[in-house]
Scaffold this motif. Sequence first.
Motif, PDB file in Angstrom:
ATOM      1  N   LYS A   1       0.851  -1.190   0.000  1.00 29.67           N
ATOM      2  CA  LYS A   1       0.000   0.000   0.000  1.00 29.67           C
ATOM      3  C   LYS A   1       0.885   1.238   0.000  1.00 29.67           C
ATOM      4  CE  LYS A   1      -3.283   2.529   2.904  1.00 29.67           C
ATOM      5  NZ  LYS A   1      -3.981   2.553   4.224  1.00 29.67           N
TER       6      LYS A   1
ATOM      7  N   PRO B   1      -8.867   1.723  -5.442  1.00 26.59           N
ATOM      8  CA  PRO B   1      -7.551   1.434  -4.852  1.00 26.59           C
ATOM      9  C   PRO B   1      -7.198  -0.041  -4.992  1.00 26.59           C
ATOM     10  CG  PRO B   1      -8.802   2.876  -3.397  1.00 26.59           C
ATOM     11  CD  PRO B   1      -9.749   2.444  -4.487  1.00 26.59           C
TER      12      PRO B   1
ATOM     13  N   LEU C   1      -2.104   7.507  -4.465  1.00 30.42           N
ATOM     14  CA  LEU C   1      -3.084   6.473  -4.783  1.00 30.42           C
ATOM     15  C   LEU C   1      -2.608   5.604  -5.934  1.00 30.42           C
ATOM     16  CD1 LEU C   1      -6.358   8.625  -4.687  1.00 30.42           C
ATOM     17  CD2 LEU C   1      -5.658   6.935  -2.979  1.00 30.42           C
TER      18      LEU C   1
ATOM     19  N   LEU D   1      -4.543   3.009  -8.424  1.00 27.25           N
ATOM     20  CA  LEU D   1      -5.939   2.719  -8.739  1.00 27.25           C
ATOM     21  C   LEU D   1      -6.080   1.754  -9.907  1.00 27.25           C
ATOM     22  CD1 LEU D   1      -7.261   6.406  -8.630  1.00 27.25           C
ATOM     23  CD2 LEU D   1      -7.323   4.735  -6.764  1.00 27.25           C
TER      24      LEU D   1
END
Length: 486
Positions: free
Chosen positions: A310, A322, A315, A317
């Motif tokens: 993570k 996500p 972000l 995507l």
Amino acid sequence: MIHLKNVAYCYPGRQTGSSWALDHIDLNVREGEFVFILGPSGSGKSTVTYVLNGLVPHFFGGHFEGSGQVCGQSIPETPPAVLTEQVALVLQNTDAYLFCSSVEAELLFSLERSITPRSLFPHVIDEVLSLLGIEPLRHRAPQDLSGGEKQLAALASALCLRPRLLVLDEPFAHLDTPNRQRVQQALEGVLRLGTSVIVAEHVVDDFAFRANRCLVMESGRVCFDGAPEKAHGQMMDVGILPRYAKPTQEPLHNGQQDLVELLDVSFYREKRPILDKVSLTLTAGERVAITGPNGSGKTTLVKILGGLLKPHDGLALWCGRPIHTMPPSQRAQYIGVSFQNPNDQFFKVRVEDEVWAGPKFLQKKGFPVDSTWLTYTLDLFGLTSLKDHSPYRLSEGEKKRVALASVLAMNPQVLVLDEPTAGQDGRFRQELSAWLRKLSSERHMAIVVVTHDADFAHATCQRRLVLQQGRLVEDDQCMHSARDNP
């Protein structure tokens, strides 16, 4: 230094006589000699390196014939623990033996097994780290290093032993150009000390032509033994050198859907930035090469694309969602990732079961599976004849093929390959390039290739991203026209 006479070897589980990994070879190497061993995947190169420090036959088992001596010791009669006092082997899979808490601890572990006086340990460590130019890695944990940095750490550990014979299996597979040159300079220094050096490789560059001799292997036999400059024809015949199709200019996006988007993605390890505000978009049907020096963040980027990490900031995507929040079954269906070290991906005892594992998992989750596609994938990677073998007992090049096939068998929309040509011969690189181009054009699969292989990237991809110190410093969307039309 080395005397092998009529040596034949068959791995456990394979039929003696029809599946020789080494087929009655002879090899003599003098003290201080530098020998390059070249050959396609599965030709027996790695097996020769295992013989030289006794892993074959003592560790792997199997059937061994003939006689062999290295550094005055009989190979069949001397255990590896004794041979390694004079023979240092750097394996292709560095994760198999880098296990200490830091690079310095790895070097200390090697020195503990040597005859070097303890008072000289700090001096030897400083000397070896300086020789390879890896002083900044001294206190880094091996598991946090890039594939190329791990290779350098493993070589440093071997050099601490000051062996009479240094044997390296695919030492340049994961190295960028500066680190490849660093290793070459270190090996030249080792040779000047009178140490014999054996290098088994797929990479053919100018350094190979500095060797005293070049051996070309195929199907367990030595088919050429002579001066490197006279080996070119044999290398072409056995498929060591690729013959890529000439790249053609194609539209990058062509109205296709954006699949993956990274927005100012940053990732840190021990407060040190590994990725720093990286932004990019991947579109269906495009082929993208990600390049950059060792330690620039390429593998971390791959893990973020696959949802295994993570981002600390920003972000990542998939079609606006996500990636790391998606269930594993959905991620596997949409984004397939094959990592540098194929051994990390295996958990079945048969090649066919390994390739089928992912599709069977998706099938249990309600996703359709095309058995014809699975059969085609096995054939494509030349694995049909190996389907009943253990993936752990294959050559490193064959292992890579199994890992690639197991990911591709799930038919993802985005295929991410981390160093797919490492350990692969020219014929396979040529075939893989053509096949990836076909996947993107006919099935609109987005292809991401993380590589140090500039020729493969140029032949395969339309776009090149360059990472340096965690930053995206270049996004070349016209790499063919820039290189082909100067």
